[in-house]
Design a protein around this motif. Structure first.
Motif, short mmCIF file in Angstrom:
data_model
loop_
_atom_site.label_atom_id
_atom_site.label_comp_id
_atom_site.label_asym_id
_atom_site.label_seq_id
_atom_site.Cartn_x
_atom_site.Cartn_y
_atom_site.Cartn_z
N LYS A 16 4.41 15.23 19.53
CA LYS A 16 4.23 14.41 18.32
C LYS A 16 5.44 14.55 17.40
CE LYS A 16 1.68 15.96 14.97
NZ LYS A 16 2.60 15.93 13.78
N GLU A 17 5.94 15.78 17.27
CA GLU A 17 7.08 16.03 16.39
C GLU A 17 8.35 15.36 16.92
OE1 GLU A 17 7.21 17.89 13.25
OE2 GLU A 17 5.23 17.03 13.64
N ILE A 18 8.55 15.44 18.23
CA ILE A 18 9.73 14.79 18.81
C ILE A 18 9.65 13.28 18.66
CG2 ILE A 18 10.98 14.38 20.97
CD1 ILE A 18 10.14 17.18 21.87
N ALA A 19 8.48 12.72 18.94
CA ALA A 19 8.29 11.27 18.81
C ALA A 19 8.52 10.84 17.37
CB ALA A 19 6.89 10.88 19.27
N ARG A 20 8.12 11.68 16.44
CA ARG A 20 8.25 11.34 15.02
C ARG A 20 9.72 11.19 14.62
NH1 ARG A 20 9.47 14.61 10.85
NH2 ARG A 20 8.93 13.92 8.74
N PHE A 21 10.57 12.19 14.94
CA PHE A 21 11.95 12.07 14.47
C PHE A 21 12.80 11.16 15.35
CE2 PHE A 21 12.54 16.13 16.94
CZ PHE A 21 13.59 15.74 17.75
N MET A 22 12.41 10.97 16.61
CA MET A 22 13.16 10.04 17.45
C MET A 22 12.84 8.59 17.13
SD MET A 22 15.28 11.72 19.24
CE MET A 22 15.80 10.42 20.36
N ARG A 23 11.62 8.34 16.68
CA ARG A 23 11.22 6.97 16.33
C ARG A 23 12.02 6.44 15.14
NH1 ARG A 23 6.30 7.98 15.91
NH2 ARG A 23 6.16 8.22 13.65
N ILE A 24 12.38 7.33 14.23
CA ILE A 24 13.14 6.92 13.05
C ILE A 24 14.51 7.61 13.06
CG2 ILE A 24 11.17 6.32 11.60
CD1 ILE A 24 11.31 9.15 10.40
N TRP A 25 15.19 7.56 14.22
CA TRP A 25 16.44 8.28 14.38
C TRP A 25 17.52 7.83 13.39
CZ3 TRP A 25 20.91 5.62 15.63
CH2 TRP A 25 20.73 4.32 16.11
N THR A 26 17.42 6.59 12.90
CA THR A 26 18.41 6.13 11.92
C THR A 26 18.25 6.86 10.59
OG1 THR A 26 16.92 4.30 11.35
CG2 THR A 26 18.65 3.85 12.97
N GLN A 27 17.10 7.50 10.38
CA GLN A 27 16.87 8.26 9.16
C GLN A 27 16.96 9.77 9.39
OE1 GLN A 27 13.25 6.98 7.05
NE2 GLN A 27 13.26 5.12 8.26
N THR A 28 16.72 10.21 10.62
CA THR A 28 16.67 11.65 10.90
C THR A 28 17.92 12.19 11.58
OG1 THR A 28 15.51 11.17 12.99
CG2 THR A 28 14.15 11.65 11.06
N LEU A 29 18.62 11.37 12.34
CA LEU A 29 19.80 11.85 13.08
C LEU A 29 21.11 11.26 12.55
CD1 LEU A 29 18.43 11.66 16.76
CD2 LEU A 29 18.35 13.59 15.16
N LEU A 30 21.13 9.96 12.36
CA LEU A 30 22.37 9.29 11.98
C LEU A 30 22.94 9.75 10.64
CD1 LEU A 30 24.41 7.17 12.88
CD2 LEU A 30 23.01 5.41 11.76
N PRO A 31 22.12 9.89 9.58
CA PRO A 31 22.69 10.32 8.29
C PRO A 31 23.41 11.66 8.37
CG PRO A 31 20.47 9.46 7.98
CD PRO A 31 20.68 9.58 9.46
N ALA A 32 22.90 12.60 9.16
CA ALA A 32 23.54 13.91 9.28
C ALA A 32 24.94 13.77 9.87
CB ALA A 32 22.69 14.84 10.14
N VAL A 33 25.06 12.94 10.88
CA VAL A 33 26.37 12.73 11.52
C VAL A 33 27.35 12.08 10.54
CG1 VAL A 33 27.58 11.57 13.39
CG2 VAL A 33 25.32 12.57 13.80
N ILE A 34 26.87 11.09 9.79
CA ILE A 34 27.73 10.42 8.82
C ILE A 34 28.18 11.38 7.73
CG2 ILE A 34 27.81 8.61 7.05
CD1 ILE A 34 25.93 6.97 8.81
N SER A 35 27.23 12.19 7.21
CA SER A 35 27.56 13.14 6.14
C SER A 35 28.59 14.16 6.60
CB SER A 35 26.30 13.86 5.67
OG SER A 35 25.38 12.96 5.11
N ILE A 36 28.40 14.70 7.79
CA ILE A 36 29.33 15.71 8.29
C ILE A 36 30.69 15.09 8.58
CG2 ILE A 36 29.78 17.29 10.19
CD1 ILE A 36 27.76 18.30 8.16
N THR A 37 30.71 13.83 9.03
CA THR A 37 31.98 13.15 9.26
C THR A 37 32.77 13.04 7.96
OG1 THR A 37 31.05 11.84 11.08
CG2 THR A 37 33.04 11.01 10.05
N LEU A 38 32.07 12.76 6.86
CA LEU A 38 32.73 12.70 5.56
C LEU A 38 33.27 14.07 5.16
CD1 LEU A 38 30.27 10.34 3.63
CD2 LEU A 38 32.55 9.78 4.52
N TYR A 39 32.51 15.11 5.45
CA TYR A 39 32.99 16.47 5.18
C TYR A 39 34.27 16.75 5.97
CZ TYR A 39 28.98 18.24 2.52
OH TYR A 39 28.05 18.47 1.55
N PHE A 40 34.27 16.35 7.24
CA PHE A 40 35.45 16.56 8.07
C PHE A 40 36.66 15.84 7.48
CE2 PHE A 40 32.56 17.34 11.88
CZ PHE A 40 32.85 18.69 11.91
#
Length: 257
Positions: A16-40
């Motif tokens: 259930k937890e995996i399905a939850r964050f994968m279903r909304i990956w644009t909110q749970t995974l993508l923002p982290a990558v964008i934020s860290i890219t800006l840090y880089f």
């Protein structure tokens, strides 16, 4: 419940937890990558090019492990605190409490879900960092151990926050006033050897310092802290928060209406 039934309960929560964050990956995974890219880009490429090497490494190389660990901490914590509080808010946590599912299975189910999100974020951020700086891992086993244990610890801390939270605003207090200062003052952007002696000693009370330095040692082979001591501190914190959560869930603290 026998062992097989406990595994089914654990797997159900985890799925259930995996399905939850994968279903909304644009909110749970993508923002982290964008934020860290800006840090880089900002701290690594722009500012880092003006900073002298630290411990024999360029500033970009030195901060990459810290950026990865920062993303892991924020996302593992955020995943569990939001998910478990949502379960409380919808009153579905009561179904778990009245079921024969052991408290430790509930804890492991939610925390492993948070850990998987954190480890996936770690992979994505590491892959992103290769665009800016080639990486070599000095101690692969140390790197893996520290990232897994850190993800587990902050999943447990997120669960503790969710248990006590009474409204949605409560789940933002710890990240804003505790987690962010600890991360920024935990050696992500600098070596504590650059600080005056007094502030070096103060920094030793920051638990994030041990996680960041242990992880950095895995990547670069350098650390401000003795690695075995950092690992011991990490395990101690895990045991403490696991026991706290176990007691609270078993007694229904903050969960029963």
């Amino acid at each position: 419940m026998n062992a097989h039934e406990q595994f089914i309960a654990f797997y159900t929560i985890l799925r259930k937890e995996i399905a939850r964050f994968m279903r909304i990956w644009t909110q749970t995974l993508l923002p982290a990558v964008i934020s860290i890219t800006l840090y880089f880009i900002i701290f690594g490429a722009f500012i880092g090019s003006q900073i002298k090497p630290i411990k024999g490494f360029s500033y970009m190389q030195f901060v990459v492990p810290g950026f990865i660990m920062m993303a892991v901490i924020q996302n593992t914590y955020g995943n569990v605190v939001s998910s478990f509080f949502g379960t409380k808010f919808q009153k579905s946590v009561e179904e778990l409490l009245v079921s024969p599912t052991p408290s430790y299975v509930i804890i492991l189910g939610y925390c492993c879900g948070g850990m998987l999100r954190g480890l996936l974020i770690a992979f994505l951020v590491t892959a992103t960092s290769l665009i800016f700086e080639p990486l070599t891992i000095f101690h692969p086993l140390t790197t893996v151990v520290f990232v897994i244990l850190t993800a587990f610890l902050f999943s447990l801390i997120g669960l503790t926050n969710a248990i006590f939270a009474q409204k949605f605003d409560d789940i933002n207090i710890i990240p804003t006033f505790v987690l962010t200062p600890l991360i920024y003052l935990g050696g992500v952007f600098y070596s504590i050897e650059l600080l005056p002696n007094f502030w070096q000693k103060v920094s030793l009370f920051n638990p994030v310092l041990y996680m960041v330095n242990g992880f950095r040692y895995g990547f670069l082979g350098v650390s401000d802290i003795e690695v075995w001591f950092a690992l011991t501190m990490l395990v101690v914190f895990i045991v403490i928060f696991f026991v706290i959560n176990l007691i609270f869930i078993t007694r229904g603290v903050g969960l029963k209406s």
